[in-house]
Design a protein around this motif. Structure first.
Motif, PDB file in Angstrom:
ATOM      1  N   TYR A 412     -22.963   3.415  -2.822  1.00  0.00           N
ATOM      2  CA  TYR A 412     -23.559   4.109  -3.800  1.00  0.00           C
ATOM      3  C   TYR A 412     -23.701   3.270  -5.059  1.00  0.00           C
ATOM      4  N   ASP A 413     -22.944   2.189  -4.814  1.00  0.00           N
ATOM      5  CA  ASP A 413     -23.423   0.906  -6.016  1.00  0.00           C
ATOM      6  C   ASP A 413     -24.771   0.304  -5.918  1.00  0.00           C
ATOM      7  N   GLY A 414     -24.850   0.224  -4.490  1.00  0.00           N
ATOM      8  CA  GLY A 414     -26.165  -0.505  -4.359  1.00  0.00           C
ATOM      9  C   GLY A 414     -27.228   0.585  -4.533  1.00  0.00           C
ATOM     10  N   ALA A 415     -27.134   1.655  -4.207  1.00  0.00           N
ATOM     11  CA  ALA A 415     -28.271   2.817  -4.482  1.00  0.00           C
ATOM     12  C   ALA A 415     -28.552   2.871  -6.075  1.00  0.00           C
ATOM     13  N   LEU A 416     -27.406   2.939  -6.723  1.00  0.00           N
ATOM     14  CA  LEU A 416     -27.560   3.095  -8.114  1.00  0.00           C
ATOM     15  C   LEU A 416     -28.346   2.014  -8.847  1.00  0.00           C
ATOM     16  N   ARG A 417     -27.892   0.674  -8.193  1.00  0.00           N
ATOM     17  CA  ARG A 417     -28.463  -0.581  -8.791  1.00  0.00           C
ATOM     18  C   ARG A 417     -30.224  -0.490  -8.396  1.00  0.00           C
ATOM     19  N   TRP A 418     -30.541   0.023  -7.210  1.00  0.00           N
ATOM     20  CA  TRP A 418     -31.962   0.288  -6.778  1.00  0.00           C
ATOM     21  C   TRP A 418     -32.553   1.113  -7.906  1.00  0.00           C
ATOM     22  N   LEU A 419     -31.765   2.222  -8.329  1.00  0.00           N
ATOM     23  CA  LEU A 419     -32.431   3.176  -9.224  1.00  0.00           C
ATOM     24  C   LEU A 419     -32.695   2.698 -10.616  1.00  0.00           C
ATOM     25  N   GLU A 420     -31.915   1.448 -11.116  1.00  0.00           N
ATOM     26  CA  GLU A 420     -31.901   0.799 -12.146  1.00  0.00           C
ATOM     27  C   GLU A 420     -33.163  -0.162 -12.048  1.00  0.00           C
ATOM     28  N   VAL A 421     -33.398  -0.798 -10.860  1.00  0.00           N
ATOM     29  CA  VAL A 421     -34.822  -1.119 -10.703  1.00  0.00           C
ATOM     30  C   VAL A 421     -35.976  -0.356 -10.779  1.00  0.00           C
ATOM     31  N   ALA A 422     -35.593   0.734 -10.175  1.00  0.00           N
ATOM     32  CA  ALA A 422     -36.884   1.760 -10.336  1.00  0.00           C
ATOM     33  C   ALA A 422     -37.170   2.355 -11.650  1.00  0.00           C
ATOM     34  N   GLU A 423     -36.164   2.389 -12.442  1.00  0.00           N
ATOM     35  CA  GLU A 423     -36.376   2.597 -13.779  1.00  0.00           C
ATOM     36  C   GLU A 423     -37.064   1.544 -14.572  1.00  0.00           C
ATOM     37  N   LYS A 424     -36.594   0.433 -14.288  1.00  0.00           N
ATOM     38  CA  LYS A 424     -37.238  -0.630 -14.987  1.00  0.00           C
ATOM     39  C   LYS A 424     -38.757  -0.543 -14.644  1.00  0.00           C
ATOM     40  N   ILE A 425     -39.072  -0.343 -13.495  1.00  0.00           N
ATOM     41  CA  ILE A 425     -40.628  -0.363 -13.031  1.00  0.00           C
ATOM     42  C   ILE A 425     -41.023   0.719 -13.610  1.00  0.00           C
ATOM     43  N   ASN A 426     -40.549   1.982 -13.761  1.00  0.00           N
ATOM     44  CA  ASN A 426     -41.429   3.191 -14.228  1.00  0.00           C
ATOM     45  C   ASN A 426     -40.869   3.702 -15.732  1.00  0.00           C
ATOM     46  N   LEU A 427     -39.929   3.244 -16.247  1.00  0.00           N
ATOM     47  CA  LEU A 427     -38.952   3.733 -17.487  1.00  0.00           C
ATOM     48  C   LEU A 427     -38.374   4.931 -17.513  1.00  0.00           C
ATOM     49  N   THR A 428     -38.983   5.815 -16.458  1.00  0.00           N
ATOM     50  CA  THR A 428     -37.950   7.155 -16.117  1.00  0.00           C
ATOM     51  C   THR A 428     -37.959   7.155 -14.705  1.00  0.00           C
ATOM     52  N   LEU A 429     -37.077   8.197 -14.174  1.00  0.00           N
ATOM     53  CA  LEU A 429     -37.079   8.354 -12.802  1.00  0.00           C
ATOM     54  C   LEU A 429     -37.516   9.582 -12.406  1.00  0.00           C
ATOM     55  N   PRO A 430     -38.220   9.904 -11.264  1.00  0.00           N
ATOM     56  CA  PRO A 430     -38.656  11.147 -10.934  1.00  0.00           C
ATOM     57  C   PRO A 430     -37.212  12.115 -11.066  1.00  0.00           C
ATOM     58  N   PRO A 431     -37.557  13.284 -11.256  1.00  0.00           N
ATOM     59  CA  PRO A 431     -36.440  14.319 -11.669  1.00  0.00           C
ATOM     60  C   PRO A 431     -35.412  14.262 -10.610  1.00  0.00           C
ATOM     61  N   GLU A 432     -35.988  14.507  -9.220  1.00  0.00           N
ATOM     62  CA  GLU A 432     -35.010  14.631  -7.964  1.00  0.00           C
ATOM     63  C   GLU A 432     -34.073  13.234  -7.954  1.00  0.00           C
ATOM     64  N   TYR A 433     -34.570  12.101  -8.272  1.00  0.00           N
ATOM     65  CA  TYR A 433     -33.613  11.004  -8.663  1.00  0.00           C
ATOM     66  C   TYR A 433     -32.583  10.820  -9.518  1.00  0.00           C
ATOM     67  N   GLU A 434     -33.359  11.266 -10.538  1.00  0.00           N
ATOM     68  CA  GLU A 434     -31.936  11.515 -11.806  1.00  0.00           C
ATOM     69  C   GLU A 434     -30.987  12.520 -11.339  1.00  0.00           C
ATOM     70  N   ARG A 435     -31.376  13.655 -10.595  1.00  0.00           N
ATOM     71  CA  ARG A 435     -30.238  14.494  -9.993  1.00  0.00           C
ATOM     72  C   ARG A 435     -29.253  13.457  -9.004  1.00  0.00           C
ATOM     73  N   LYS A 436     -30.155  12.916  -8.275  1.00  0.00           N
ATOM     74  CA  LYS A 436     -29.399  11.953  -7.321  1.00  0.00           C
ATOM     75  C   LYS A 436     -28.589  10.868  -7.672  1.00  0.00           C
ATOM     76  N   ARG A 437     -28.898  10.401  -8.960  1.00  0.00           N
ATOM     77  CA  ARG A 437     -28.091   9.345  -9.610  1.00  0.00           C
ATOM     78  C   ARG A 437     -26.876  10.131 -10.193  1.00  0.00           C
ATOM     79  N   GLN A 438     -26.974  11.327 -10.933  1.00  0.00           N
ATOM     80  CA  GLN A 438     -25.665  11.872 -11.281  1.00  0.00           C
ATOM     81  C   GLN A 438     -24.657  12.170  -9.821  1.00  0.00           C
ATOM     82  N   ALA A 439     -25.380  12.706  -8.789  1.00  0.00           N
ATOM     83  CA  ALA A 439     -24.558  12.741  -7.443  1.00  0.00           C
ATOM     84  C   ALA A 439     -23.760  11.413  -7.058  1.00  0.00           C
TER      85      ALA A 439
END
Ligand SMILES: Cc1cc2nc3c(=O)[nH]c(=O)nc-3n(C[C@H](O)[C@H](O)[C@H](O)COP(=O)(O)OP(=O)(O)OC[C@H]3O[C@@H](n4cnc5c(N)ncnc54)[C@H](O)[C@@H]3O)c2cc1C
Length: 463
Positions: A412-439
């Motif tokens: 999950y640490d790795g997954a969350l780091r990739w979400l940070e990368v995605a957020e930097k690319i796109n400024l926001t996450l698609p809603p389903e990924y924001e839900r995944k991040r919380q989980a």
């Protein structure tokens, strides 16, 4: 002495550290314990991410400034002293006022969106929309609003979210501007008009809103734009600061180096100043000008840098963000807009130092000797633009796929780091990924540093 803990204050800290790292000791006087990235406030109610917060204590340690947690009450420029609300007198060699502006309702009867403090009311509206209780929402830019972009963002994010529900309301945007985001010039404005149309948002320009009531939005020509709910932007003013000259509505007058007129050794930057566009990128540019002028007090070799505003804005749409850029005062304006970033790194608030810092420091780590500065990127057109947009989507897709793959392996640490990368690319996450991040945040094991001392296993003799 830097008063305020927002964008202008932090940009000034970073600029002064760059210009005169040893000769200037900065003190930041601000009431809060965290720097909050207000420009991303709206992502939370839409479930597209979290507003970034950085503890001021960590920033103070990293950038060697002292944080005094208090508020400015008054200034005595002749004695180079200020008084705080708790009654402490503090002296300064140079004073930078970066206290921002106060948001007040501009349209009675409307939901005024002024940032994070308005999120509970916005979340309630979004809930009503999801339940199909709202047939039509009107987003209104009141007269004399010089920075309407947050309202466009709210309208687009609402439209994107509503398009996924079975009972989507009608959405309209009513603005006093002559053209949608006309401040960015004709080309950018035409692009925004197309974006609004393709998002199903009806637009009325050159319309002066008077107030909202049960029928909808009343205009000054006597007509009413029907609406179940009206959302509007606030009007700003600055509370009185005894000892500091203030003009109408409390705004502080400065010269082009952001030095306050009529008092010595006092500068101002950001929303508190006379410049009508209340925008973070502008606040940061003013802070840079002020920092050069202040640093020159200790090093005459430092060149003054006049405030020459360039507007850079990233518009969240719920899909790929749009980047807009225009130099103010240029005829014709150097207008550019599109989904390809127009500056790098593509930060939401385009501060020369703050942009790269915030883009990099999602979790603040050790000291950086030298941060890169924000740089403009050439405008792309035609095939090149299409290619960059395709690259953007591909990079985003790859980051999200990598996050899913790590999560499947329970990393999950790795997954969350990739979400940070995605957020930097796109400024926001698609809603389903924001839900995944919380989980994933709930499932990841806390690192040793995060485990409270009392619950850590006691070291054994062999350790
Ligand atoms: C919803 C929304 C979306 C936005 N989107 C964007 C965007 O996309 N891009 C962009 O560039 N800008 C955006 N902005 C505008 C941007 O947030 C502001 O222009 C920017 O925050 C102004 O910076 P500032 O430092 O002048 O003021 P602020 O960031 O408001 O900071 C003011 C600071 O001063 C402190 N303070 C106030 N009074 C005192 C006192 N008496 N003593 C000590 N401290 C005091 C406050 O606590 C705060 O820390 C947006 C704003 C909103 C509300």
């Amino acid at each position: 002495m830097i008063v305020g803990g927002g964008i202008a204050a932090l940009e000034a800290v970073l600029a002064l550290r760059e210009l005169a790292p040893r000769a200037i000791r900065a003190t930041v006087l601000a009431p809060e314990v965290e720097f909050t990235y207000r420009a991303l406030a709206a992502v939370e109610p839409f479930g597209l991410g979290q507003m970034r917060r950085l503890p001021l204590a960590e920033l103070a340690a990293e950038f060697s400034f002292t944080h005094v947690q208090d508020r400015l009450r008054s200034v005595e420029p002749q004695r180079r002293t200020l008084r705080t609300e708790s009654g402490t007198d503090l002296t300064y060699g140079a004073l930078l006022i970066a206290t921002g502006a106060r948001a007040n309702p501009a349209l009675s009867g409307a939901l005024t969106y002024g940032g994070a403090q308005s999120n509970p009311r916005l979340a309630e509206l979004l809930r009503e929309i999801r339940l199909g209780e709202v047939g039509r929402v009107v987003f209104a830019v009141p007269e004399d609003t010089d920075w309407p972009l947050p309202l466009y963002e709210l309208a687009l994010l609402t439209a994107t979210q509503a398009s996924a529900s079975s009972v989507a309301p009608e959405i309209a945007l009513v603005t006093s501007e002559q053209a949608p985001l006309g401040m960015f010039g004709d080309r950018a404005s035409a692009g925004i008009a197309r974006l609004l149309e393709s998002s199903g948002i009806e637009v009325a320009t050159a319309a002066t809103a008077i107030r909202a009531d049960d029928e909808g939005l009343l205009l000054d020509d006597g007509t009413t734009v029907g609406a179940d709910r009206v959302v509007a932007l606030p009007r700003f003013d600055v509370p009185e600061i005894p000892g500091v000259p203030q003009a109408a509505d409390g705004f502080i007058g400065t010269d082009r180096y952001m030095k306050v007129e009529g008092v010595s050794r006092v500068w101002a930057a950001g929303d508190a100043t006379w410049f009508p566009i209340k925008q973070g990128g502008i606040a940061a540019q003013q802070a840079d000008s002020a920092a050069h002028s202040i640093a020159r007090l200790v090093d005459p070799a430092i060149e003054l840098q006049a405030f020459r505003p360039v507007l850079r804005a990233a518009l969240l749409t719920g899909k790929a963000p749009w980047y807009l850029r225009a130099a103010i005062g240029d005829r014709p304006r150097t207008s550019a807009a599109g989904t390809a970033p127009l500056w790098w790194p593509p930060a939401k608030v385009a501060g020369r130092h703050l942009g790269p810092y915030l883009a990099r420091a999602a979790g603040v780590t050790g000291p950086h000797d030298r941060l890169p500065e924000l740089a403009d990127v050439e405008t792309l057109e035609g095939e090149e633009l299409a290619e960059t947009e395709a690259d953007h989507m591909e990079a985003l897709g790859l980051a999200l796929t990598a996050a899913d793959a790590d999560a499947r392996w329970r990393d999950y640490d790795g997954a969350l780091r990739w979400l940070e990368v995605a957020e930097k690319i796109n400024l926001t996450l698609p809603p389903e990924y924001e839900r995944k991040r919380q989980a994933w945040e709930r499932r990841r094991k806390p690192s040793a540093a995060e485990v409270p001392r009392s619950s850590r296993a006691a070291p054994t003799a062999t350790q």
